[in-house]
Structure formats: C-alpha cells, structure tokens
Design an enzyme around this catalytic site. Structure first.
Site, mmCIF file in Angstrom:
data_model
loop_
_atom_site.group_PDB
_atom_site.id
_atom_site.type_symbol
_atom_site.label_atom_id
_atom_site.label_comp_id
_atom_site.label_asym_id
_atom_site.label_seq_id
_atom_site.Cartn_x
_atom_site.Cartn_y
_atom_site.Cartn_z
ATOM 1 N N THR A 44 0.802 -1.247 -0.005
ATOM 2 C CA THR A 44 0.115 0.176 0.079
ATOM 3 C C THR A 44 0.862 1.064 -0.117
ATOM 4 O O THR A 44 1.718 1.453 0.996
ATOM 5 C CB THR A 44 -1.072 0.006 1.245
ATOM 6 N N LYS A 120 -6.658 1.424 -3.803
ATOM 7 C CA LYS A 120 -6.267 0.718 -2.437
ATOM 8 C C LYS A 120 -6.723 1.802 -1.494
ATOM 9 O O LYS A 120 -6.869 1.329 -0.308
ATOM 10 C CB LYS A 120 -4.873 0.033 -2.468
ATOM 11 N N LYS A 188 0.087 3.848 9.078
ATOM 12 C CA LYS A 188 0.642 3.989 8.049
ATOM 13 C C LYS A 188 -0.340 4.278 6.512
ATOM 14 O O LYS A 188 -0.387 5.218 6.077
ATOM 15 C CB LYS A 188 1.670 2.756 7.742
#
Length: 247
Positions: A44, A120, A188
């Site tokens: 990602t 994503k 994150k």
C-alpha cells in the site's frame, strides 16, 4: 545471483520505503533483472510513489505493475486475493501467469501506475474506518448491556454489518488478539489516505478520527496486536472489561 530467466518479481512488503529498498536500495534487485521482466508491486503506497517506481523500472527496461492486494494471509494462501492493478498492457501481459495463480479477482484499473494504489487507498479508508466503527459500536453496546457475542449474532444479520465487523468482532468475543492484521498497519495506511486527500484538497474527517484511535492504541502498546484490539481503546475510556480480561 538472480536466475537469468527470471521474468517476474513480486514485491510484498510493508510500505513505500521497503519497496524502494528492495528494488533500488544498496542490494536492490531491479538492476539485476533481465530486460522485459515485470515487477509486481503489492504494498500500500501513494499513487505518486507508484508512478515514480514505474518510471525508474522503465529506465531499466522493466515493466511495472501497480498491484496492491486485499484479502489477508488466508486468502493469499488459497490463491483468492483481490488485486487492484494498473499499468501498461505489456506489464499486465507479463504478469498474467502470476496474477492468475494468486488472485481470485484482478481489477484492471488503468494503463499506467497510480490508479491501482488510488483504489487501494479508497479500500483502506473504508476498511480502517469500519474496524474502528465496529469497535466503537460493540463497546457502546456493552454500556447498554449488550454482550459482545450477542452484538455479533444480531448486527451481523442487520443493515449495520460490514465485512470487517463479521471478520474482526469475533476476535473480540473470543478475547483473541493474535495478529492476523496488526494495528501498526493502520497509522501508515490511513496516513497515506490523508496525505492523498490533502493533495487533492479533500477533507476526510472520519478517517482522521479513526487514525487518532489507532494512534492511541499504538501508544497503549497494542501496535503488534490484531487490529480488533482497537476495541481496548474504547473499553479503557469507558471503564469496560472485554471478554478475556479481568474485571
């Protein structure tokens, strides 16, 4: 030494920094790949980073597929991942045997890197918020006398359910926080979402609120636990004991 006939490299790491290190770091693999090989990058990352990696790979005569994955370890082991992919036609063609082997569904989202990572980010916004919202709802129910097991039984059959609720809430009921997906992932990933949103001039306040809860969980020492353990943040604030905890 890489085999001379290596035609595909799948990079499944945590983040952009690790992706770049694997490909172009001190012991980076990309310069040793034969021309025409494809790099299938699954972490990602921000869309702009994916575009940068595509350009750097092209400079070495390599194809690059922006191919973040969804489904977790269980679906990966069964070859049932969903892959949100974008890249040039040549990259898709070179990657096809690998994609067919590891994915149940491959979404082809564009002819350059970036759209795969953008999708994503959308997925991670929803997934991260859904986990936090599930934990908030479950612990709110506890303040009203709703037992966690009954919460799962009822809400999983009602309009308020989600895939994340049905997958993660049972971990809370069982008091099992063995990490299938760690809390550490969410600062994150939601951080990436907020960075992308900021660059687009888009306000994402619900994402920001969820991120704050994950950050609190990390501060409580829960970063390595299953992400369902975010319920412990809500439980602590409300003076509640979750299943498996001492009252």
């Amino acid at each position: 030494m890489l085999p001379s006939d290596l035609d595909a490299l799948v990079v499944v790491v945590l983040n952009a920094a690790q992706t770049e290190a694997v490909l172009f770091g001190e012991k980076g693999i990309a310069p040793g790949l034969p021309a025409g090989a494809v790099v299938i990058a699954c972490a990602t990352v921000a869309p702009e980073f994916a575009r940068t990696m595509e350009a750097r790979c092209a400079g070495l005569g390599l194809h690059y597929l922006d191919a973040p994955i969804s489904g977790g370890a269980t679906k990966a082991a069964n070859g049932e991942l969903s892959i949100m992919a974008s890249g040039k036609g040549e990259a898709f063609a070179a990657a096809r045997p690998v994609l067919d082997a590891c994915a149940q569904t491959v979404f082809e989202l564009g002819d350059q890197a970036g759209p795969g990572s953008a999708m994503k980010a959308v997925n991670q916004l929803l997934a991260g918020v859904h986990i936090a919202t599930m934990a908030e709802a479950l612990t709110f129910g506890m303040t009203q006398g709703v037992e966690p097991a009954k919460f799962v039984e009822v809400i999983s059959k009602c309009a308020g359910t989600s895939w994340m609720l049905e997958n993660r809430a049972p971990h809370i009921v069982e008091g099992d926080y063995t990490p299938r997906s760690q809390i550490n992932i969410w600062p994150k990933d939601l951080g990436i979402v907020l960075d992308v949103a900021k660059s687009a001039g888009f306000s994402a306040p619900i994402t920001a609120a969820a991120l704050q809860q994950y950050m609190v969980a990390v501060g409580m020492g829960l970063g390595g636990d299953d992400d369902a353990a975010i319920a412990k943040v809500y439980a602590r604030n409300a003076g509640l004991s979750l299943p498996g905890e001492d009252k």
